[in-house]
Design a protein around this motif. Sequence first.
Motif, PDB file in Angstrom:
ATOM      1  N   ARG A  67     -56.506 -29.636  31.699  1.00 51.69           N
ATOM      2  CA  ARG A  67     -55.244 -29.199  32.293  1.00 51.69           C
ATOM      3  C   ARG A  67     -54.059 -29.562  31.389  1.00 51.69           C
ATOM      4  O   ARG A  67     -53.110 -28.772  31.255  1.00 51.69           O
ATOM      5  CB  ARG A  67     -55.075 -29.817  33.680  1.00 51.69           C
ATOM      6  CG  ARG A  67     -56.025 -29.232  34.731  1.00 51.69           C
ATOM      7  CD  ARG A  67     -55.887 -29.939  36.070  1.00 51.69           C
ATOM      8  NE  ARG A  67     -54.568 -29.791  36.633  1.00 51.69           N
ATOM      9  CZ  ARG A  67     -54.153 -28.757  37.341  1.00 51.69           C
ATOM     10  NH1 ARG A  67     -54.986 -27.733  37.579  1.00 51.69           N
ATOM     11  NH2 ARG A  67     -52.932 -28.701  37.826  1.00 51.69           N
ATOM     12  N   ASN A  68     -54.115 -30.724  30.761  1.00 44.90           N
ATOM     13  CA  ASN A  68     -53.052 -31.092  29.825  1.00 44.90           C
ATOM     14  C   ASN A  68     -53.014 -30.143  28.634  1.00 44.90           C
ATOM     15  O   ASN A  68     -51.935 -29.784  28.139  1.00 44.90           O
ATOM     16  CB  ASN A  68     -53.258 -32.522  29.335  1.00 44.90           C
ATOM     17  CG  ASN A  68     -52.919 -33.550  30.400  1.00 44.90           C
ATOM     18  OD1 ASN A  68     -52.164 -33.268  31.326  1.00 44.90           O
ATOM     19  ND2 ASN A  68     -53.473 -34.741  30.276  1.00 44.90           N
ATOM     20  N   ALA A  69     -54.195 -29.722  28.179  1.00 40.51           N
ATOM     21  CA  ALA A  69     -54.248 -28.772  27.058  1.00 40.51           C
ATOM     22  C   ALA A  69     -53.668 -27.419  27.468  1.00 40.51           C
ATOM     23  O   ALA A  69     -52.973 -26.763  26.682  1.00 40.51           O
ATOM     24  CB  ALA A  69     -55.692 -28.613  26.586  1.00 40.51           C
ATOM     25  N   ILE A  70     -53.942 -27.006  28.701  1.00 40.12           N
ATOM     26  CA  ILE A  70     -53.385 -25.735  29.189  1.00 40.12           C
ATOM     27  C   ILE A  70     -51.862 -25.812  29.246  1.00 40.12           C
ATOM     28  O   ILE A  70     -51.162 -24.845  28.928  1.00 40.12           O
ATOM     29  CB  ILE A  70     -53.963 -25.412  30.589  1.00 40.12           C
ATOM     30  CG1 ILE A  70     -55.451 -25.078  30.476  1.00 40.12           C
ATOM     31  CG2 ILE A  70     -53.221 -24.234  31.224  1.00 40.12           C
ATOM     32  CD1 ILE A  70     -56.148 -24.915  31.819  1.00 40.12           C
ATOM     33  N   ARG A  71     -51.342 -26.966  29.636  1.00 44.29           N
ATOM     34  CA  ARG A  71     -49.881 -27.121  29.725  1.00 44.29           C
ATOM     35  C   ARG A  71     -49.202 -27.021  28.367  1.00 44.29           C
ATOM     36  O   ARG A  71     -47.995 -26.768  28.290  1.00 44.29           O
ATOM     37  CB  ARG A  71     -49.547 -28.466  30.378  1.00 44.29           C
ATOM     38  CG  ARG A  71     -49.948 -28.551  31.855  1.00 44.29           C
ATOM     39  CD  ARG A  71     -49.397 -29.826  32.492  1.00 44.29           C
ATOM     40  NE  ARG A  71     -49.797 -29.934  33.881  1.00 44.29           N
ATOM     41  CZ  ARG A  71     -50.805 -30.668  34.338  1.00 44.29           C
ATOM     42  NH1 ARG A  71     -51.528 -31.388  33.475  1.00 44.29           N
ATOM     43  NH2 ARG A  71     -51.110 -30.710  35.611  1.00 44.29           N
ATOM     44  N   ASP A  72     -49.966 -27.231  27.293  1.00 43.05           N
ATOM     45  CA  ASP A  72     -49.399 -27.125  25.951  1.00 43.05           C
ATOM     46  C   ASP A  72     -49.396 -25.698  25.408  1.00 43.05           C
ATOM     47  O   ASP A  72     -48.844 -25.437  24.341  1.00 43.05           O
ATOM     48  CB  ASP A  72     -50.175 -28.030  24.984  1.00 43.05           C
ATOM     49  CG  ASP A  72     -49.864 -29.499  25.201  1.00 43.05           C
ATOM     50  OD1 ASP A  72     -48.781 -29.797  25.748  1.00 43.05           O
ATOM     51  OD2 ASP A  72     -50.698 -30.352  24.847  1.00 43.05           O
ATOM     52  N   VAL A  73     -50.029 -24.768  26.147  1.00 40.09           N
ATOM     53  CA  VAL A  73     -50.066 -23.369  25.716  1.00 40.09           C
ATOM     54  C   VAL A  73     -48.677 -22.750  25.877  1.00 40.09           C
ATOM     55  O   VAL A  73     -47.990 -22.996  26.876  1.00 40.09           O
ATOM     56  CB  VAL A  73     -51.095 -22.578  26.554  1.00 40.09           C
ATOM     57  CG1 VAL A  73     -51.007 -21.084  26.256  1.00 40.09           C
ATOM     58  CG2 VAL A  73     -52.509 -23.094  26.285  1.00 40.09           C
ATOM     59  N   GLU A  74     -48.270 -21.964  24.900  1.00 51.38           N
ATOM     60  CA  GLU A  74     -46.976 -21.289  24.993  1.00 51.38           C
ATOM     61  C   GLU A  74     -47.001 -20.295  26.155  1.00 51.38           C
ATOM     62  O   GLU A  74     -47.917 -19.480  26.284  1.00 51.38           O
ATOM     63  CB  GLU A  74     -46.665 -20.562  23.688  1.00 51.38           C
ATOM     64  CG  GLU A  74     -45.286 -19.928  23.665  1.00 51.38           C
ATOM     65  CD  GLU A  74     -44.942 -19.323  22.316  1.00 51.38           C
ATOM     66  OE1 GLU A  74     -43.931 -18.609  22.228  1.00 51.38           O
ATOM     67  OE2 GLU A  74     -45.697 -19.582  21.353  1.00 51.38           O
ATOM     68  N   LEU A  96     -54.002 -22.933  35.705  1.00 52.70           N
ATOM     69  CA  LEU A  96     -53.972 -24.223  36.387  1.00 52.70           C
ATOM     70  C   LEU A  96     -54.330 -24.086  37.864  1.00 52.70           C
ATOM     71  O   LEU A  96     -54.719 -25.064  38.506  1.00 52.70           O
ATOM     72  CB  LEU A  96     -52.592 -24.865  36.237  1.00 52.70           C
ATOM     73  CG  LEU A  96     -52.229 -25.335  34.828  1.00 52.70           C
ATOM     74  CD1 LEU A  96     -50.782 -25.796  34.767  1.00 52.70           C
ATOM     75  CD2 LEU A  96     -53.158 -26.451  34.377  1.00 52.70           C
ATOM     76  N   ARG A  97     -54.207 -22.890  38.406  1.00 55.02           N
ATOM     77  CA  ARG A  97     -54.591 -22.666  39.806  1.00 55.02           C
ATOM     78  C   ARG A  97     -56.081 -22.828  40.015  1.00 55.02           C
ATOM     79  O   ARG A  97     -56.532 -23.153  41.114  1.00 55.02           O
ATOM     80  CB  ARG A  97     -54.178 -21.259  40.248  1.00 55.02           C
ATOM     81  CG  ARG A  97     -52.736 -21.120  40.664  1.00 55.02           C
ATOM     82  CD  ARG A  97     -52.508 -19.746  41.225  1.00 55.02           C
ATOM     83  NE  ARG A  97     -52.091 -18.778  40.225  1.00 55.02           N
ATOM     84  CZ  ARG A  97     -52.180 -17.462  40.356  1.00 55.02           C
ATOM     85  NH1 ARG A  97     -52.743 -16.951  41.435  1.00 55.02           N
ATOM     86  NH2 ARG A  97     -51.746 -16.665  39.411  1.00 55.02           N
ATOM     87  N   PHE A  98     -56.862 -22.575  38.969  1.00 55.54           N
ATOM     88  CA  PHE A  98     -58.312 -22.474  39.126  1.00 55.54           C
ATOM     89  C   PHE A  98     -59.083 -23.653  38.541  1.00 55.54           C
ATOM     90  O   PHE A  98     -60.232 -23.865  38.896  1.00 55.54           O
ATOM     91  CB  PHE A  98     -58.811 -21.171  38.482  1.00 55.54           C
ATOM     92  CG  PHE A  98     -58.075 -19.956  38.934  1.00 55.54           C
ATOM     93  CD1 PHE A  98     -58.156 -19.538  40.247  1.00 55.54           C
ATOM     94  CD2 PHE A  98     -57.280 -19.233  38.063  1.00 55.54           C
ATOM     95  CE1 PHE A  98     -57.474 -18.407  40.686  1.00 55.54           C
ATOM     96  CE2 PHE A  98     -56.589 -18.111  38.477  1.00 55.54           C
ATOM     97  CZ  PHE A  98     -56.690 -17.691  39.794  1.00 55.54           C
ATOM     98  N   LEU A  99     -58.476 -24.404  37.632  1.00 57.84           N
ATOM     99  CA  LEU A  99     -59.194 -25.510  36.999  1.00 57.84           C
ATOM    100  C   LEU A  99     -58.927 -26.790  37.791  1.00 57.84           C
ATOM    101  O   LEU A  99     -58.113 -27.632  37.424  1.00 57.84           O
ATOM    102  CB  LEU A  99     -58.761 -25.661  35.545  1.00 57.84           C
ATOM    103  CG  LEU A  99     -59.746 -26.460  34.683  1.00 57.84           C
ATOM    104  CD1 LEU A  99     -61.014 -25.668  34.442  1.00 57.84           C
ATOM    105  CD2 LEU A  99     -59.116 -26.840  33.354  1.00 57.84           C
TER     106      LEU A  99
END
Length: 349
Positions: A67-74, A96-99
């Motif tokens: 989830r932290n890695a997803i938050r770093d996506v542009e 983030l809704r699904f993970l």
Amino acid sequence: MAIARIEEFISKIEEANSDKYQQLCAIELDYLRSCLGIKPVFNSEGYPIAVQGGSVSGLKKQVSLYRNAIRDVELNDRNSDSTVKNGQRVRIHKALRFLNLQDYEKDEVKQQRLARDRKDKSDRPSFNAIAVIKKAESLLTAKSYVARLAGLYVLTGRRHGELMQTAQFNGTGLSCNLLQRRNEDTSYHVLFSGQQKTTKKGLVKKQDIYGMVKHSDVPYKIPLLCEKEKAQNAIAWLREYYPCPLDKRAKGSKELGVKTKKEFSLLLPDVTPHKLRSAYCAMVWSIYRHSGTKNPTEDLVIDLITGHSSDTTESAQAYMDYELDESSAASLREWFNNKRLIQVAPEWL
């Protein structure tokens, strides 16, 4: 290791249409569960209701990394939704809704944590509180921003993202004058706003021990372990030289863990960034526990000063890693008595 697939997973997310996010997240969660030996238990109707074997706490840690890695996506209009968070409009990645863990997995993590907390709290280590405070204050002017963060953890009890992004001391408008109207010393007591996390999601109501209803977006009173101006100056420096947009994860988490051990390992047993906040709670409790006509219990005090909004004291248990022995607590109270602080704080914060 399960985390070895994070880069591959992020690549898939970036290349896929948003209608594929749920499927990609489900595949990755199944992979993580398999790696960690987690097997669901099904009821008579074929629905999973519990966990058998494996490390559910390990799954939670792995999912947090993803989830932290997803938050770093542009972020853009395709991969994110617009929402209001902490009073500002931000974009949140749709994946983030699904993970997330299943509810029964979250329950298992909670039960394991409670059992661990009960065991850990039976023999909590003490520490030299004055030495810890002096060390933390010395870090507020360090060249390293993670050193300043570590110092602020101890002296304010606030979270990483709050210190880097959202924390405000003394609020705005009428609320900023609340302490002065009560004729209280404001040097070591502030109204804090900008809390990023609550036990329940969204705008959370909290009723304190005097029946006052607090909300997660309303300033509430907290004690500091240093002069307010020192904490404010350190936070201002962080915001100026290491700005973090609200739609991004606050930087420095990994570095903070390393710096915490370097600076505090000789002062605090088995120290981590989280336990720096535990040290704050232990010191506040020791200083103020007998300072008012009403003396609430330790867990209620921790809930009040950390802003937790649960109906139980379970959240407070996570911050009861230390307990000052009688001698250390007496020395700390005397030290703060000389600063005229104990007489001016509670009824109860």
